[in-house]
Scaffold this active site. Structure first.
Site, PDB file in Angstrom:
ATOM      1  N   SER A 130     -68.065  53.664  72.934  1.00 28.02           N
ATOM      2  CA  SER A 130     -69.378  54.235  73.254  1.00 28.02           C
ATOM      3  C   SER A 130     -70.312  53.330  74.055  1.00 28.02           C
ATOM      4  CB  SER A 130     -70.095  54.666  71.976  1.00 28.02           C
ATOM      5  OG  SER A 130     -69.608  55.898  71.534  1.00 28.02           O
ATOM      6  N   LYS A 187     -80.995  52.498  72.148  1.00 22.03           N
ATOM      7  CA  LYS A 187     -80.290  53.730  71.759  1.00 22.03           C
ATOM      8  C   LYS A 187     -80.925  54.271  70.482  1.00 22.03           C
ATOM      9  CE  LYS A 187     -75.518  55.276  70.844  1.00 22.03           C
ATOM     10  NZ  LYS A 187     -74.111  54.825  70.742  1.00 22.03           N
ATOM     11  N   SER A 242     -70.991  57.374  73.689  1.00 20.16           N
ATOM     12  CA  SER A 242     -72.210  58.019  73.246  1.00 20.16           C
ATOM     13  C   SER A 242     -73.491  57.310  73.701  1.00 20.16           C
ATOM     14  CB  SER A 242     -72.213  58.086  71.730  1.00 20.16           C
ATOM     15  OG  SER A 242     -72.276  56.791  71.163  1.00 20.16           O
TER      16      SER A 242
END
Lengths: 495, 97
Positions: A179, A80, A155
């Site tokens: 997330s 990420k 996210s």
């Protein structure tokens, strides 16, 4: 052969590389061949690190040849893009970092690479990890591999989509209020958030420091355990990383749930998510019982205040953490006539709408005259929510609930911020209490606004530091049900 | 402003974010909605509990006062838009004489 390599689990890949049946290099070749074909549609990656991946693959192959056995030998990992990887661009999905290149590597990333994993790229996210759909990224659109018109969740949506679309075997994510778990549920994969403090946050660009936690997104629970085992544990570089012994979770997975008490939340049972979804969860709880668990009803009377509590605490911490993006030391600078104007213009141009909203709410909640009414009140509510979980764990070992309030929604469907926040209704209270929690695929349902079935996730939550118990239970459930196998990704697949 | 207790212009000044008139209107309304939502917390009696900053017991972290490698200066400066003589360069802060 290329397809079979991208479809293998991390456990299988590492076994084959360690046995020298396949090389890390072959795996990386197959991976990039697929990513080049698939990612135009999926949009999981903000950047590919192919050259670095090849260097790492060569190094892993040499280490294995020299006789080393690596727990994640040759396993692709997608990182990420809020985690630092030395020498590569790190954007947080924001314009404010510009082309900033990380001068050091996050501890969790370093440890998974040391275990033999290969970094294949940086994945898309909601800007600074603030969002539940990836739509708050300033840098690109990520699509759900099971329906191109739907979001991958967020996210950590890029890492989730990469793993679901067979572009990577492991995705690294961060979870502040859901997330990791929500995008895992939306993308038919496993998403695991460890206990707060179990994994070092050094090199994870901070959003809400009392909540942020790094964890894996994978296609099996065993892979989540292998990844977690590789990067969990104390790190002197993070003062909040806990110094408690780390048990190896991957070697403690179980096949049944005999003797386990699973709590079902009374307050959640009173709410309907729609009959099709309700019946998927009813079946999931029945399956847990079939596997030997004793189902007990528990109460979480203050969980309903989770979202209100979270949307004061997380923005307050974010307003403080994101003060560092001022145009002076890194990233974008929009010059003004003086320093103040430079700050104002830089931050106006660099941050997107959701980040601005949260900074403004947080600044307000911390400002003189409002601190007690908002921030302190929320911190006290947090105490009550954590106490609810503690009480509940007197009667059960693990709590089962939905992971998200709905299946993946259509891109653009949630333009009102609060409707987006409500997606994390079930994950947020768990985050406020700092508990380890995992989402496992548990079935499929047709959304109200679509024809194709979309995946749902079962959230299992354990007491603080109960990772071994948690992943053991999740593994038993996964192996007995195999819901993830019912459908294959519908985009990014070979023509 | 839409919210009785949130002056979006004032808060944006504290947060150092320039807002256009449109943004001030939009965010003002959205933030009022969010504050309306979080007002639900007032129903919760918290008179008997202490605040929780984070859930894991925390303590002071000490280490030996020993030299260790750190980020070299040129690398620390590499991400900045403007530097000069080994420093970050910013607009003049102190007024001209």
């Amino acid at each position: 052969m290329a397809d079979s390599l991208i479809e293998m689990t991390a456990a299988e890949l590492a076994r084959k590389v360690n046995a020298r049946e396949h090389s890390a290099r072959e795996i990386i070749d197959a991976t990039f061949e697929h990513v080049r074909r698939a990612d135009g549609e999926i949009g999981a990656f903000l950047m590919l690190t192919e050259e670095l991946a090849r260097e790492h693959a060569e190094r892993v192959d040499a280490r294995v040849k020299a006789g080393e056995r690596l727990p994640l030998a040759g396993v692709p990992v997608a990182v990420k893009d809020n985690m630092c990887l030395r020498g590569t661009r790190t954007t947080c999905g924001s314009k404010i970092l510009g082309d900033w290149s990380a001068p050091y590597t996050a501890t969790a990333v370093q440890r998974i690479l040391d275990a033999g994993a290969i970094p294949i790229g940086k994945t898309n996210l909601d800007e600074f990890a603030m969002g539940s759909s990836c739509e708050n990224s300033a840098l690109g659109v990520t699509r759900n591999p099971y329906d191109a018109q739907r979001v991958p969740g967020g996210s950590s949506g890029g890492s989730a989509a990469a793993v679901a679309g067979y572009e990577s075997t492991i995705g690294l994510g961060s979870d502040t209020g859901g997330s990791i778990r929500e995008p895992a549920a939306f993308c038919n994969i496993v998403g695991f958030k460890p206990t707060y403090g179990r994994v070092s946050r050094y090199g994870l660009i901070a959003f809400a420091s009392s909540l942020d936690q790094i964890g894996p997104l994978t296609r099996t629970v065993e892979d989540a355990a292998l990844a977690y085992d590789a990067f969990a544990g104390h790190d002197p570089m993070d003062a909040t990383s806990v110094d408690v012994p780390h048990e190896n979770t991957a070697s403690s997975l179980r096949e049944d749930l005999k003797g386990l008490r699973v709590g079902i939340v009374k307050e959640y049972q009173a709410k309907s998510l729609g009959s099709a979804i309700d019946s998927v969860y009813a079946q999931a709880y029945a399956d847990l019982e079939r596997l030997g668990a004793e189902i007990v009803e528990i109460g979480l009377p203050t969980a309903d205040y989770g979202i209100a509590t979270y949307y004061l605490i997380a923005p307050a911490e974010c307003s403080s953490n994101l003060a560092r993006f001022d145009g002076v030391r890194y990233g974008l600078r929009v010059e003004g006539n003086d320093m103040t104007e430079t700050y104002d213009r830089t931050r106006a141009a660099g941050f997107g709408p959701e980040v601005k909203r949260r900074i403004l709410i947080g600044t307000h909640a911390l400002s003189s005259g409002y601190y007690d009414a908002y921030y302190l009140k929320a911190q006290k509510a947090r105490t009550k929510i954590a106490a609810d979980f503690e009480n509940a764990f007197g009667a059960c070992d693990v709590i089962a609930s939905p992971a998200a309030a709905a299946p993946a929604f259509r891109l653009g469907a949630k333009s009102d911020p609060i409707s987006m926040y409500l997606m994390d209704y079930y994950t947020i209270p768990v985050s406020l209490a700092g508990l380890p929690s995992v989402s496992v695929p548990c079935g499929w349902a047709r959304p109200d606004d679509g024809d194709a079935e979309m995946p749902l996730g079962l959230q299992l939550t354990a007491p603080l530091f109960g990772e071994t118990l948690l992943l053991g239970a999740a593994h038993a459930y996964e192996r007995a049900t195999l819901h993830a196998k019912k459908h294959s990704p519908r985009i990014g697949v070979r023509a | 402003m839409a919210s009785p207790d949130l002056d979006v212009r004032y808060v944006a000044k504290l947060a150092r974010i320039a807002l256009t008139d449109d943004e001030a209107r939009t965010y003002g309304a959205q933030l009022a909605d969010i504050l309306g939502h979080v007002a639900a917390l007032n129903e919760l009696d918290t008179s008997d509990v202490a605040a929780t900053a984070q859930v894991i017991e925390s303590r002071n972290v000490d280490r030996e006062d020993a030299l260790a490698p750190c980020l070299p200066r040129d690398e620390a400066l590499a991400g900045a838009t403007r530097t000069q003589g080994g420093y970050f360069r910013v607009p003049r802060i102190i007024g001209e004489a």
